[in-house]
Structures are given as C-alpha cells and as structure tokens.
Design a protein around this motif. Structure first.
Motif, short mmCIF file in Angstrom:
data_model
loop_
_atom_site.label_atom_id
_atom_site.label_comp_id
_atom_site.label_asym_id
_atom_site.label_seq_id
_atom_site.Cartn_x
_atom_site.Cartn_y
_atom_site.Cartn_z
N SER A 2 0.64 -1.14 -0.09
CA SER A 2 0.13 -0.02 0.01
C SER A 2 0.87 1.13 -0.08
N GLY A 3 1.98 1.18 0.40
CA GLY A 3 3.07 2.33 0.54
C GLY A 3 3.22 2.87 -1.02
N GLU A 4 3.66 4.21 -1.12
CA GLU A 4 4.24 4.74 -2.27
C GLU A 4 5.54 4.24 -2.49
N ILE A 5 6.06 4.36 -3.84
CA ILE A 5 7.41 3.72 -4.14
C ILE A 5 8.04 5.25 -4.87
N ALA A 6 8.95 5.72 -4.37
CA ALA A 6 9.59 6.90 -4.98
C ALA A 6 10.60 6.53 -5.78
N MET A 61 27.39 7.62 -16.79
CA MET A 61 26.54 6.90 -16.20
C MET A 61 25.51 7.65 -15.24
N ARG A 62 24.18 6.81 -15.31
CA ARG A 62 23.28 7.53 -14.66
C ARG A 62 22.32 6.37 -13.71
N ILE A 63 22.19 6.46 -12.71
CA ILE A 63 21.46 5.45 -11.70
C ILE A 63 20.19 5.98 -11.01
N TRP A 64 19.27 5.20 -11.24
CA TRP A 64 17.88 5.55 -10.53
C TRP A 64 17.74 4.76 -9.22
N LEU A 65 17.23 5.05 -8.13
CA LEU A 65 16.91 4.25 -7.00
C LEU A 65 15.50 4.49 -6.79
N ALA A 66 15.07 3.13 -6.47
CA ALA A 66 13.58 3.30 -6.04
C ALA A 66 13.53 2.87 -4.59
N GLU A 67 12.68 3.65 -3.96
CA GLU A 67 12.60 3.49 -2.72
C GLU A 67 11.06 3.47 -1.93
N ALA A 68 10.88 2.67 -0.90
CA ALA A 68 9.77 2.30 -0.40
C ALA A 68 9.41 3.48 0.45
N MET A 69 8.16 3.94 0.59
CA MET A 69 7.69 4.91 1.58
C MET A 69 6.77 4.13 2.32
N PRO A 70 6.64 4.79 3.67
CA PRO A 70 7.62 5.65 4.35
C PRO A 70 8.84 5.03 4.81
N GLY A 71 9.73 5.73 4.95
CA GLY A 71 11.29 5.28 5.44
C GLY A 71 12.17 5.37 4.31
N LEU A 102 15.12 -5.26 -9.01
CA LEU A 102 14.06 -4.93 -7.77
C LEU A 102 13.63 -6.15 -6.73
N LEU A 103 13.58 -5.74 -5.74
CA LEU A 103 13.38 -6.92 -4.69
C LEU A 103 11.77 -7.39 -5.35
N HIS A 104 11.86 -8.60 -5.03
CA HIS A 104 10.92 -9.67 -5.71
C HIS A 104 9.30 -9.11 -5.12
N ARG A 105 9.14 -8.78 -3.86
CA ARG A 105 7.90 -8.52 -3.20
C ARG A 105 7.48 -7.23 -3.94
N PHE A 106 8.18 -6.40 -4.76
CA PHE A 106 7.64 -5.15 -5.17
C PHE A 106 7.31 -5.38 -6.49
N HIS A 107 7.62 -6.78 -7.12
CA HIS A 107 7.43 -6.84 -8.71
C HIS A 107 5.79 -6.75 -9.03
N GLY A 108 5.31 -6.49 -9.95
CA GLY A 108 3.96 -6.31 -10.19
C GLY A 108 3.08 -4.79 -9.79
N GLN A 109 4.11 -3.94 -9.41
CA GLN A 109 3.73 -2.71 -9.00
C GLN A 109 4.23 -1.65 -10.09
N ARG A 110 4.53 -1.84 -11.19
CA ARG A 110 5.04 -1.08 -11.98
C ARG A 110 6.24 -0.35 -11.88
#
Length: 178
Positions: A2-6, A61-71, A102-110
C-alpha cells in the motif's frame, strides 16, 4: 503493497543502498538456479559498494534508485551506461541498461516499468539510437518483461558468475526509426 514507491536519481552516498539491493536481489533471483558459491563470489565482486561509488562518480553513467515509503528503504535500481556489450553491429550512440534490479515483493507494481521509462527518456535525451541489455537466458520473467517493454533479441554472450560461465541473451530497444 500500500505504500508509495519513490524513484530518484542516485547520488554519492547511495552506494551502500545500491550494494545492498544488488546483492539481495541477485541472490533472490538466482538462488536454486545458479551455484550458491558463484552467487556469493559474484555479489562480493560485482555488488561491492566501491563499484557503485565509481559508477556514481562517472559522468557518463546514471543510476535511478527506487525507495519504499515511508522510510525510504531501497528496493530497486537501474544503471544506464555507455554500451559495452559484444554485438555484431555496435552503434556509437548505443546505451546499455547495465543493471535493473527490484526486490521480488515489489514486482507487479510498475516499479520496473517506471525505472525503464526513466532510462529510456534519458537515452532519448542523449540522442541514443537504441538501448541494449544482457539478460540470463534462463530468466523467463525478465525476458517477458523486456519483451513487453519493446526489446528484441540481437545476440548472445557468455556471462561469468563466480567461476562459472552462463549464457546471456543481448536485447535491443530501438529508439529511432530505421
């Protein structure tokens, strides 16, 4: 989830987070498929924080980081770099997705799709004609994802993990009309 992914551009200081996600996702993806000792050796060499620090310092080089919110817990990333894959028809303007994890539990969330969209937008901005990537030939889920993103097969290579060579498929996403 349910949390946002930045998703944000990674900066110096993110190398430990990138290293942690790289090691965890590589182990998660390949445990039970590749040799365990090879996975550990590969992670220690290829996912060391110093590797990511060097990449973050490299202006090409360019790197993008995905982070789970909050935290802001790191959950995935994508690395875009000048292409170094062995292809039959290399183009000077090719760019390469060196890693997308991408960590597996976050697959399927675009999240993977959003990371890919950021990389493709950057590649277009740089004037790249295509984006390349290499993927383990036995990684059916990744191959299906890349196909949905518009990639097609253009070659193959051998990829070393630890002390063992594995077959990779090289894919390309054309960004300009032929």
């Amino acid at each position: 989830m349910s949390g946002e992914i930045a998703i944000r551009t990674a900066v110096r200081g993110d190398e430990e987070a990138l290293s942690a996600v790289g090691k965890a996702s590589f182990l998660e993806a390949f445990a039970g498929i590749l040799d365990g000792g090879d996975i550990i050796a590969h992670c220690e060499r290829q996912h060391a924080a110093s590797v990511y620090r060097d990449w973050l310092d490299d202006g090409d080089m360019r790197i993008w980081l995905a982070e789970a919110m909050p935290g802001r817990a790191p959950i995935g990333y994508l690395v875009l770099a000048p292409a170094k894959l062995p292809v039959a028809d290399p183009h000077a303007d090719d760019l390469e997705i060196k890693r997308i994890y991408l960590l597996h539990r976050f697959h399927g969330q675009r999240v993977g799709k959003r990371l890919m969209e950021a990389a493709v937008a950057e590649a277009r901005m740089r004037g790249a004609g295509r984006v390349l990537l290499g993927v383990y030939a036995g990684n059916d889920d990744a191959l299906a994802f890349y196909q949905r993103c518009g990639f097609h097969r253009i070659g193959q290579r051998t990829f070393r993990v630890g002390d063992t060579d594995y077959d990779d498929i090289i894919l390309a996403l054309p960004l300009t009309a032929a």
